[in-house]
Write an enzyme that holds these catalytic residues in place. Sequence first.
Site, short mmCIF file in Angstrom:
data_model
loop_
_atom_site.label_atom_id
_atom_site.label_comp_id
_atom_site.label_asym_id
_atom_site.label_seq_id
_atom_site.Cartn_x
_atom_site.Cartn_y
_atom_site.Cartn_z
N GLU A 146 -3.43 10.29 3.10
CA GLU A 146 -2.59 9.18 2.63
C GLU A 146 -1.31 9.68 2.00
O GLU A 146 -1.32 10.62 1.20
CB GLU A 146 -3.39 8.35 1.61
N THR B 35 1.22 4.09 1.96
CA THR B 35 0.99 2.98 1.04
C THR B 35 2.18 2.01 1.04
O THR B 35 3.26 2.32 1.54
CB THR B 35 0.75 3.48 -0.40
N HIS C 69 -0.30 0.49 5.16
CA HIS C 69 -0.88 -0.36 4.12
C HIS C 69 -0.01 -1.62 4.02
O HIS C 69 1.21 -1.56 4.19
CB HIS C 69 -0.88 0.34 2.76
N TYR D 212 -14.72 -0.03 -3.77
CA TYR D 212 -14.66 0.55 -5.12
C TYR D 212 -16.04 1.04 -5.57
O TYR D 212 -16.84 0.24 -6.10
CB TYR D 212 -14.10 -0.49 -6.11
N HIS E 77 -14.25 -2.63 -8.85
CA HIS E 77 -12.82 -2.87 -9.07
C HIS E 77 -12.60 -3.20 -10.55
O HIS E 77 -13.43 -3.89 -11.15
CB HIS E 77 -12.38 -4.04 -8.17
N LYS F 183 -14.62 -9.28 3.09
CA LYS F 183 -13.55 -8.61 3.85
C LYS F 183 -14.09 -8.07 5.18
O LYS F 183 -13.43 -8.16 6.20
CB LYS F 183 -12.94 -7.47 3.03
#
Length: 301
Positions: A17, A48, A77, A149, A153, A169
């Site tokens: 990333e 990102t 992203h 997460y 989160h 999602k």
Amino acid sequence: MRIAELLKANPVTFSFEFFPPKNESAVDLLLARAEQLAKLRPTFVSVTYGAGGTTRDRTRDVVVRLQDAVGLSTAAHLTCVGHSRAELIEILETYLQRGVTNIVALRGDAPNASTGFQPHPDGLTHANELVELIRERFGDKFGVAVAGYPEGHPETPNKITDLDNLKRKVDAGADVVVTQLFFDNHDFYDFCERCELAKIDVPVIAGIMPVQSRKGIMRMAGLCGSRIPAKLLRRLDRAGDNDDEVAKVGIDWATQQCRDLLEHHVRGIHFYTLNRSTTTMEIYRRLGASDSEALAHLAGA
Ligand code: FAD
């Protein structure tokens, strides 16, 4: 290639990333580093999407250049912050025209942390709505990744609710989950098991961020709510203000995490590179792998 195809072709994926640099000369430097990292033959790289307007155009430009000039499979992203549905559709259409067919679909955070996330009046409130929008409007033209997460989160009341929301999602059409950074693999393994129990049946890719500076990691851990284990904190304390020593501790820790993940047959590792090349290259070297294919062998693939 879309993420679903990349996952099919690669029993273990390795992705890097980047974030969009603020000016053109820094973009050139990033592309030079990406050229170096390309030698490791990542499955894909992602860029990102920032909260400010200028970095948004840069995300698109950097993604396109990584794809066209460096020859890497890419994922852009995209966040819901400040965008109407119509704007999001327009951005997605531009990506398709430019041949970018993977999106990391996110809600994003408020530019000013103190206000909390506020949806655009004609926009979307959660990432599952962005995944729905992509699937409704574009069918399977995009591969879609979403965020997971392991430690929950930061805004979630509890991990059960958070997992229900992750399932939304995935049920909306996400192909893969990429996790927030974590420093204790037990958190990741527990998360994977909980995903399995919740029938979240897409691959879960582990997000690894090698510590590169003490200040940086404290800031990131604060933002992401990631726990820094006492053992790692003690090593960082011993390194003190010596940045080189801190970076060595970071590489040691991340290498150990990756080795353990590969031994546990992880489905993929996503390196938060912070736009540097040497750290990720050093981790590959320490794991005895010249590229991602060699690294996949360590996972028995
Ligand atoms: P959501 O999935 O919408 O979740 C946000 C919160 O709302 C969670 O607490 C969740 O439990 C809850 N929730 C979710 N759906 C619902 C629902 N339908 N109803 C009620 N509650 C719900 N940020 C950026 O600004 N740019 C980036 O490029 C970026 N890339 C990232 C990449 C990865 C791999 C990760 C892990 C994070 C990234 N982030 C990025 C950070 C991310 O934007 C923040 O963590 C943000 O706070 C949440 O985004 P999300 O997509 O997970 O949101």
